[in-house]
Design a protein around this motif. Sequence first.
Motif, mmCIF file in Angstrom:
data_model
loop_
_atom_site.group_PDB
_atom_site.id
_atom_site.type_symbol
_atom_site.label_atom_id
_atom_site.label_comp_id
_atom_site.label_asym_id
_atom_site.label_seq_id
_atom_site.Cartn_x
_atom_site.Cartn_y
_atom_site.Cartn_z
ATOM 1 N N GLY A 65 0.801 -1.220 0.000
ATOM 2 C CA GLY A 65 0.000 0.000 0.000
ATOM 3 C C GLY A 65 0.835 1.272 0.000
ATOM 4 O O GLY A 65 0.411 2.305 -0.535
ATOM 5 N N ALA A 66 2.024 1.187 0.583
ATOM 6 C CA ALA A 66 2.866 2.374 0.640
ATOM 7 C C ALA A 66 3.292 2.832 -0.749
ATOM 8 O O ALA A 66 3.679 3.979 -0.947
ATOM 9 C CB ALA A 66 4.092 2.090 1.511
ATOM 10 N N PHE A 67 3.187 1.921 -1.723
ATOM 11 C CA PHE A 67 3.621 2.258 -3.092
ATOM 12 C C PHE A 67 2.447 2.531 -4.024
ATOM 13 O O PHE A 67 2.612 2.608 -5.221
ATOM 14 C CB PHE A 67 4.482 1.122 -3.667
ATOM 15 N N ARG A 68 1.233 2.635 -3.461
ATOM 16 C CA ARG A 68 0.066 2.857 -4.312
ATOM 17 C C ARG A 68 -0.298 4.335 -4.314
ATOM 18 O O ARG A 68 -0.102 5.046 -3.325
ATOM 19 C CB ARG A 68 -1.135 2.050 -3.782
ATOM 20 N N THR A 69 -0.888 4.778 -5.436
ATOM 21 C CA THR A 69 -1.283 6.186 -5.496
ATOM 22 C C THR A 69 -2.736 6.389 -5.083
ATOM 23 O O THR A 69 -3.164 7.511 -4.859
ATOM 24 C CB THR A 69 -1.096 6.748 -6.915
ATOM 25 N N ALA A 70 -3.496 5.296 -4.995
ATOM 26 C CA ALA A 70 -4.917 5.453 -4.700
ATOM 27 C C ALA A 70 -5.276 4.789 -3.377
ATOM 28 O O ALA A 70 -4.483 4.050 -2.797
ATOM 29 C CB ALA A 70 -5.763 4.847 -5.829
ATOM 30 N N ALA A 71 -6.494 5.044 -2.937
ATOM 31 C CA ALA A 71 -6.982 4.434 -1.718
ATOM 32 C C ALA A 71 -7.174 2.935 -1.939
ATOM 33 O O ALA A 71 -7.276 2.483 -3.084
ATOM 34 C CB ALA A 71 -8.301 5.075 -1.313
ATOM 35 N N PRO A 72 -7.233 2.145 -0.868
ATOM 36 C CA PRO A 72 -7.426 0.695 -1.012
ATOM 37 C C PRO A 72 -8.655 0.387 -1.845
ATOM 38 O O PRO A 72 -9.709 0.979 -1.647
ATOM 39 C CB PRO A 72 -7.609 0.226 0.435
ATOM 40 N N GLY A 73 -8.494 -0.515 -2.815
ATOM 41 C CA GLY A 73 -9.632 -0.963 -3.594
ATOM 42 C C GLY A 73 -9.941 -0.092 -4.794
ATOM 43 O O GLY A 73 -10.786 -0.452 -5.612
ATOM 44 N N LEU A 74 -9.248 1.022 -4.923
ATOM 45 C CA LEU A 74 -9.492 1.873 -6.079
ATOM 46 C C LEU A 74 -8.343 1.704 -7.074
ATOM 47 O O LEU A 74 -7.217 1.410 -6.686
ATOM 48 C CB LEU A 74 -9.596 3.346 -5.647
ATOM 49 N N PRO A 75 -8.638 1.886 -8.372
ATOM 50 C CA PRO A 75 -7.563 1.749 -9.359
ATOM 51 C C PRO A 75 -6.515 2.836 -9.165
ATOM 52 O O PRO A 75 -6.851 3.992 -8.886
ATOM 53 C CB PRO A 75 -8.297 1.908 -10.703
ATOM 54 N N GLY A 76 -5.287 2.456 -9.274
ATOM 55 C CA GLY A 76 -4.225 3.436 -9.088
ATOM 56 C C GLY A 76 -2.929 2.908 -9.664
ATOM 57 O O GLY A 76 -2.894 1.822 -10.246
ATOM 58 N N ASP A 77 -1.865 3.658 -9.483
ATOM 59 C CA ASP A 77 -0.577 3.258 -10.019
ATOM 60 C C ASP A 77 0.397 2.990 -8.878
ATOM 61 O O ASP A 77 0.171 3.381 -7.749
ATOM 62 C CB ASP A 77 -0.007 4.373 -10.903
ATOM 63 N N PHE A 78 1.506 2.364 -9.282
ATOM 64 C CA PHE A 78 2.595 2.214 -8.330
ATOM 65 C C PHE A 78 3.472 3.439 -8.374
ATOM 66 O O PHE A 78 3.796 3.937 -9.449
ATOM 67 C CB PHE A 78 3.434 0.980 -8.679
ATOM 68 N N SER A 79 3.857 3.928 -7.206
ATOM 69 C CA SER A 79 4.789 5.048 -7.189
ATOM 70 C C SER A 79 5.391 5.152 -5.798
ATOM 71 O O SER A 79 4.830 4.640 -4.819
ATOM 72 C CB SER A 79 4.062 6.344 -7.568
#
Lengths: 392, 584
Positions: free
Chosen positions: B52-66
């Motif tokens: 989760g620390a590498f996600r751009t979005a909230a849990p369960g929402l589409p997002g990117d790694f960063s």
Amino acid sequence: MAAIGIDGLGKRYGALAAVDGVGLSVREGEFLTLLGPSGCGKTTTLRCLAGLEKPDAGEITIGGDVVTSVPEQIFVPPERRDIGMVFQSYALWPQMNVFQNVAYPLRRRRVKRPEVQRRVDQTLELVGLAALADRPVTRLSGGQQQRVALARALVSRPRVVLYDEPLSNLDAKLRAAMRVGIRDFQRELGTTAVYVTHDQVEAMSLSDRIVLMKDGRVQQVGTPRDIYERPRTWFVADFVGYENFFDADIVERAGDRAVARLDGGGIALRCFGGPAAGRGRVRLCVRSTALSVVPADAGTADRPGDRTNTVSGRVRDSMYLGGQIEHHIEVAGTVLRVRGADPDPSGRAVSPGDAVELRIPAESIVVLDADDEAPEPATRGKQDNLDRVGSP
Amino acid sequence: MTARTLPRGTARAGRIVRLRRRFLPADTLVVLLLVLVVGFLFIYPFLMLVFGAFRTAAPGLPGDFSADGITGAYKDSKVWGTLRNSALYSGAVQVLCLTMGAFFAWVVTRTTTPLRRLVTPIMVLVFATPTIFFTIGWGMLGRDPAGLINAGYRQVPLLPGDSIVNVESWYGIIGVTALKLTAIVYFLFLGSFMGLNRSLEEASRVAGAGRLSTVLRVELPVLAPAITGIAILGFTAGLSLLDIPLLLGLPAGIHVFPTEILSHVTAVTPSDYAGASALSMLLVAIVIGLVLVQRRLLGQRSFVTVTGKSDDRARWDIGRWKYACTAVIVLYGLLAVLLPVGQLVVGSLQPFFGVYGNLTMANYTAVLDDPETMSALVTTLIVSGVAGLAGTAIAVVVTYAGKNSRSRLRSVPVMGVWILMALPGITVGLAILWAYLAVPGLRELYSTIWILVIALAVHAVPITSRATEGSIAQIGTELEEAARICGTSATRTLVVITGRLILPSFLVGWFVAAVLSAGNLDVPILLASPDNQTLPVKAYSLYQSGDAGQAGAAFCVMMASFIVVLAVGWTASLLLRRLGRGHS
């Protein structure tokens, strides 16, 4: 070195009188042992002596100084009594190494550093641990820990050394070796010592005198040989290992000599009357090893005419004990235990069912007061079980 | 006679069981299953926290790694101030807790102080009072100037100023936390003090050392490893604590790690889940590091385990000092139980906070009439009961398998549970959020009470393991073997012998876990949705919106329902026992 006096010592825990009017004196340089079954008050007496327990009654003096006196409300705390003590669990301080443990009593007595070094080295040398001075005590074997505890108790040359069952946590072989060790150190230093144990062999081999205790009271005081050969009560006789007891009446008395008639069978035995033997009810006791047994037909051939203190019986059971054999022999309704070398040096063997002759030497019979209190029920129970061995 | 003519019974007695090496023994199968369960419940959420620390979005929402979340969280210079605050806070709390905990344990085990028998019941009460309510109680007590203490202070003439305490301050949060954590530290010390071999002390006295000298040179050094271990454990507990800094620290501008993690999610829009996860990782790393050090230290237990006879006669008569000790006991009871609980009760009866006349039942009516509060109460009771049961069951099975299985994997579940021990509640909530919201199928658990049950059960396992491992370790294999020899089947043995022997400590573990879960705020604060609120969350929002009186009423209602549940359970067990006796 100091003499110890204990007078009218009493200590209660609730309704239980752990020590009940104990009076003793220990001579300077003497090795005295308090012996008895668990719960007899020996450890409590020792702890009162150490100042770890405050008694409810009585007085204790060490080297003439009153250290505890209930009537005068004197109580000297343990650290000011100048004593050494060996604990059952060794009680070595785990955060210190061997040297530091042994040096502790000297440091508390404000001994100068080089002197501490010298005396600790000397004491460790005495107990044979000089090479392990820097070892943490948690990395020592049981025997080594015991010797550190001993060195710590002796190092400050206290007036009195107290031992609280120091060998009970060691295995049999180590115990025997440490027994010799303790005797040697004591001889070398000559300190007054009070030793608590429930082990008869330990008490016999170490002590100048033994105090046998029961239910918080002194039963008998004497040299090891006194206690072993001339027990004065049923309890002491049972505790030091007499196996055979008979109720009897003294029917004749001439000076020291007496004749006792056993209950039930009409058998008369010659004996030497102790203090208990007036005319009247007595209890006789005799060790299994003092009796000798011969087959019924051989006995008379051996010593024709001499049938003094010889009785007839029948072997009910035999137990081989390794080097010894124990026969259970029924004589006039009572089962006697007889122990002898095996194989028998005379080459004669008896087996269950045989009719035998049993010789009870007059000098081996101890005459006790018939009114004595019975020993602990537990030990009696054990004997009853043994008596039943062999009967279906 | 040939075998053919033997009667059936003989054949059965002499039956030969064919011994064949099975591909997968049942034992290994059970352990494998456990590895999966523990992996899913404990390891997987932990990994998802890192993810989760590498996600751009909230849990369960589409997002990117960063890596933006991480750099964002740590670039902020505030984070180092927070770290310093946390260390200062927890460190200062430890100094107080260790002193008080050791003092009370010493008074109880070694002295003849009057009232010493009251200490353990007081500590049980402090331990069982939910931290959130303890905090609300103290918040009301010491919030200047309306609290009971300051109001009382003003009644005394000739004293300067309007108030003497302000709990919304550094001193306040440190003091209140120390009062609460002392109970845990006390129980940890109690074991060490009771296990201390008395003859170590006696040997020192006989060797010529006085009492004080003995305490300093023998007792304290012997207990040193235990003290260090307890200090570390207490320090991690202080680092993880959310409730007190949240309610009393934030108003004074004091930020610590758990409050900072929470505010990344709740105080900014859109919520910075990645930043919260990044901060959590540091906190988790610190806590796990400390726990490992502590395990290491307590691993060398040879210092304290030498036990002697622990009897009453070795107590010290400390003379006049015992009255001073009694006074300290009374003072602690006053500050840690009577005042905060009393304030909650008094506050719940006040129409407005600080109004001492016209006591009313208005707050109770409000609480009982509010469907949200009532459903929170029901949710709390169900969730804490089930989570406590599940947490205890997991702990028992894992410990038992670790001890008795012959499989090579047997220690894997034990390690899995241990590594995540003492994980801060707020990070457990966050990790569960990542682990369940991101996966279709599991996502539906959110907004039901089951996500709370799972999270609280996971969070409870370290405590339930503690409560049960002793009794499991004590069951000798001989007891089970004896039952097998007597003709009991393996399964039956497990139920009749092993289960029966574990049962008492199982019930204790269940009860403790349920009480702690019911009062827990930091796990459900991120997981609760309007449909599955628990009472602590509700009480927190009531307190925040100024309805401290209603929070007090909610506390009283919850305690009352606890007492009812306990009474029902106790009566039931009494009845069962009577029935059982009737049978035999």
